[in-house]
Every structure is written in structure tokens, then in C-alpha cells.
Design an enzyme around this catalytic site. Structure first.
Site, PDB file in Angstrom:
ATOM      1  N   HIS A 346       0.771  -1.148  -0.064  1.00 26.26           N
ATOM      2  CA  HIS A 346       0.157   0.364  -0.678  1.00 26.26           C
ATOM      3  C   HIS A 346       0.591   1.013  -0.100  1.00 26.26           C
ATOM      4  O   HIS A 346       2.223   1.435   0.448  1.00 26.26           O
ATOM      5  CB  HIS A 346      -0.991   0.244   1.574  1.00 26.26           C
ATOM      6  N   CYS A 365       3.561  -4.690   6.506  1.00 26.18           N
ATOM      7  CA  CYS A 365       2.689  -4.523   4.734  1.00 26.18           C
ATOM      8  C   CYS A 365       3.704  -4.063   4.375  1.00 26.18           C
ATOM      9  O   CYS A 365       5.601  -3.983   5.227  1.00 26.18           O
ATOM     10  CB  CYS A 365       1.855  -3.897   5.214  1.00 26.18           C
TER      11      CYS A 365
END
Length: 426
Positions: A346, A365
Site C-alpha cells: 500500500h 505490510c
């Protein structure tokens, strides 16, 4: 007798009653049954001359010439008029004191239901499955030992199951996906007869390639080839689950085809030692971006991770992934899901620019540089997001963590082919 009647009489003498009956014996049964014999005359003519009235009904000594009815007795199961017949049982037609000559069973659309006649002709049994909540008609014919015909007609309706299951599938019909996209089906009820359910589902590809199903548990069945799909492949999922028993008394409801197309090949490599994301499109390097990976206490899963969802912007809250109140970011831009447990690749607008390509500080992440709101198309996150589609693969290397669980997301590619095949029920 009138002149006209005289002209119509045959030459050579009077019609005899006996002669009339002899001539009619070869006529259809309806005609024979319509005649009735009178008392015999001295001349053997049967009494009355042509044109005279027949003898009164019930006269003494007047034998009947009507044929006897067939003794063959036909029975249809389910019975005529049944409204909740079991769809799991076949249609049967039997005959007593006779032989079946014809059996036709049709559904509400006029489609014939296949069946098998017994060698002795005494019974017929449907071989094709009936459908729940449907109407059927039956027409049967038979003859007795004297070849006298008998007929039977019936109409009945099958019951609808009280307990059902459905499979929620991905990808969607008509979609275009990346080369790593498996066919994944999640059932809303636990499946105990995995073989029956898997046999009712097929996945075919054009160009052809071997595709095998794998059960992760009682509610999830995925299909994939040994290697990533070739770009341009057209894949069709065929669900034939209607009336299939997934568990005792629990039946499927779906009968449909789902087709999707594999787009260009894009496989990216996230090297979390070098902190780079290298994008390869159709085998050629098309971009390299600096990234941030998971910190030592929250390392990123390694292995082949498939993009399963894309969000232009989404909220990320640490409490949803078991990390308490460590973070709550309401507007994470350009987020693409890699695992069910919460791993994303992201955009990140809150970390200093100097960390990208140099430090691993995330909670697991993979982050690319972005701006708040995600409205700058020139950022690394915006460019990668725009180039990606559901089904693309991000291969994570040098993360320092173990390989992702194959069932965590659409990540069955992390299972050896022999192990994948071993999870098939057929």
C-alpha cells in the site's frame, strides 16, 4: 326396399350377416366393438337384412363381440398428482401381467429423462437425476400376453430441499485477472462429502492445461494449474451443484458457468533486504520502486502472495489484526490485499522519505511512497497501483520470516504440486 337400395345391393344374392362380420374382422378395434350380434337366421345371414334395425339390447342368446380389456396393469412411482416427490429417487414404471412397450418421462421444459428398460420388459427406471422443485409427466404403454394394449399417464412434482448450501466464488464472471489468480470457492456450510461436491465442479482452460482442486478445509476448495496461468488464457468454472448432497440432508442450489480471462503477465519481486520492488510485465522489468518492509518484530511473510483486493483508500486499524491500539489510519491510499490476515502492499504518506529503500519499519505490510489522499499519480504507490490487477503476484524474498500459509489469502502457489494434488477429493 327402394330403387336406390336395390341398386346398392351386390350382385349374386343378399348380404349375409355372417359375411359382414367376416369382412370387418380385419378392421380397427373401434369398428368391431361397435357391432353387436343378432339371433341366427335360417339362411345363416344373422337374421336382419341390410338396412333393418339391430336386435334389441339384452335379447336372449345374443353373444357380445366387444374385445376384452387388457389385463396388463401399469404402476408409476411417484404416483400421479404427487406434489412433494423425493428428487433423490428415480422414476419407476412397472407392469403386472404384461410387458412395457414404451415409457416417456419429460420435465417442465419438454426435455426427456433417460431411463433403462429391464430385460424382461416388466419395469423401467430413470437413470438421469431428477431436479428439485420441478414438474414431470409420464406416459407409459404396455401389452398383455394377448397383445392387448394398456396405457397409463401421470404427472407429479418434486420437493424442494429444506437445507441448502452455496459456494461463493472468485474471480467474478467476465473479469480479467493476473496470472496468479486461482479459482477459489468458499461454501457457506461445511462439506462432508467432498468428493461429490468436487465432482460437480469443473474448471477448464483454453489453451488447455491440467487444473486440480485442493481442499483447504471443509468450506474452501481452490483450483489452479501447476504453474502460473499463461497470459491470454480463458478459464471457465462450471458449477453443477444443484441437488448435490454436500452433507447429509444439505443440497446445493447452483448450476452456472463463470468465465474469466487472464491478462498480461505481471509478477513483482519485493526484496526486503534491498528494500526494492521490481516489477516484471510479460517478462520484462518495467519499474523498480523503493519500499519499506516489516520491522524485525513484525516481519513480512515470505513467498508468493497474490493480490486479492484493491482499494483506492481504506482504513487500517491494528486492533483488527491482533495488535491492540498500535495504529489506526483512516485513509491508507492505494491498498492492495495480499493475505486474509491483513498483509497489504500500500501507499504510505506518514513515514519520512528517507526510510523508503532503506528501513523496514512496518507492521508486516509492504509500503510504497505516497501522499495523503493518494491524488498524486506520480508517486511510487500510485504508479504500482495503476499497473496492477487482482491476480497479480508479489513474490516476497529476504523478509526474514517464514513462507506465508498457502491458505492465508489466494496463496496456494506456496504449496508443492504433489501436496496440492494430494488435497484433491477426486
Amino acid at each position: 326396399m327402394t330403387a336406390g337400395e336395390k341398386q346398392d345391393r351386390p350382385r349374386g344374392g343378399n348380404w349375409s350377416r355372417r359375411g359382414m362380420l367376416s369382412g370387418l374382422l380385419g378392421a380397427p378395434v373401434l369398428l368391431v366393438a361397435a357391432c353387436s350380434g343378432g339371433g341366427g337366421g335360417k339362411d345363416g345371414s344373422g337374421g336382419s337384412a341390410a338396412g333393418s334395425e339391430p336386435a334389441a339390447s339384452g335379447a336372449s342368446g345374443s353373444p357380445s363381440t366387444s374385445p376384452r380389456a387388457s389385463v396388463a396393469q401399469i404402476t408409476v412411482t411417484p404416483a400421479d398428482g404427487a406434489t412433494a416427490a423425493p428428487f433423490t429417487q428415480p422414476v419407476t414404471v412397472t407392469v403386472l401381467d404384461g410387458t412395457l412397450t414404451s415409457v416417456t418421462v419429460t420435465d417442465g421444459t419438454g426435455k426427456r429423462i433417460a431411463g433403462q428398460l429391464a430385460a424382461d420388459g416388466a419395469s423401467w427406471t430413470s437413470t438421469a437425476k431428477l431436479s428439485s422443485g420441478s414438474t414431470y409427466t409420464v406416459a407409459a404403454s404396455a401389452v398383455d400376453k394377448d397383445k392387448r394394449p394398456a396405457d397409463a399417464n401421470a404427472s407429479f412434482s418434486t420437493a424442494s430441499p429444506a437445507n441448502t448450501f452455496v459456494g461463493y466464488f472468485t474471480p467474478e464472471d467476465g473479469s480479467t485477472v493476473g496470472v496468479g489468480m486461482p479459482v477459489s470457492i468458499n461454501f457457506n456450510k461445511a462439506i462432508t462429502d467432498r468428493k461429490a461436491v468436487q465432482q460437480a465442479i469443473t474448471v477448464v482452460a483454453d489453451p488447455p492445461v491440467e487444473i486440480v482442486g485442493h481442499w483447504f478445509d471443509s468450506t474452501r476448495l481452490d483450483f489452479r494449474p501447476e504453474q502460473y496461468w499463461a497470459k491470454g488464457t480463458r478459464v471457465t468454472l462450471k458449477l453443477r451443484l444443484k441437488d448435490v448432497a454436500g452433507a447429509k440432508g444439505v443440497y446445493g442450489t447452483q448450476s452456472k458457468d463463470v468465465t474469466f480471462t487472464v491478462g498480461r503477465s505481471q509478477v513483482s519481486t519485493a526484496d526486503l533486504r534491498a528494500d526494492t520492488l521490481t516489477v516484471r510485465t510479460d517478462g520484462q522489468v518495467t519499474a523498480t520502486y523503493p519500499v519499506i518492509g516489516g520491522a524485525p518484530e513484525h516481519r513480512t511473510w515470505g513467498g508468493k502472495l497474490v493480490i486479492s483486493e484493491k482499494y483506492q483508500q481504506t482504513r487500517m486499524n491494528s486492533s483488527t489484526v491482533g495488535l491492540g491500539s498500535e495504529y489506526d489510519i483512516p485513509d491508507v491510499p492505494h491498498a492492495q490485499r495480499l493475505t486474509t490476515s491483513g498483509t497489504f502492499i500500500h501507499g504510505n504518506y506518514w513515514s519520512p522519505a528517507s526510510q523508503f529503500g532503506n528501513d523496514n519499519t512496518s507492521h508486516g505490510c509492504i509500503a510504497l511512497q505516497d501522499v495523503q489522499g493518494g491524488n498524486d499519480p506520480t508517486t511510487s504507490a500510485a504508479k504500482f497501483y495503476a499497473s496492477s490487477m487482482v491476480g497479480d503476484v508479489v513474490e516476497v524474498v529476504n523478509s526474514g520470516d517464514r513462507t506465508v500459509n498457502p491458505g492465508n489469502g489466494l496463496n496456494g502457489w506456496n504449496m508443492a504440486w504433489a501436496d496440492w494434488v494430494a488435497g484433491s477429493a477426486v
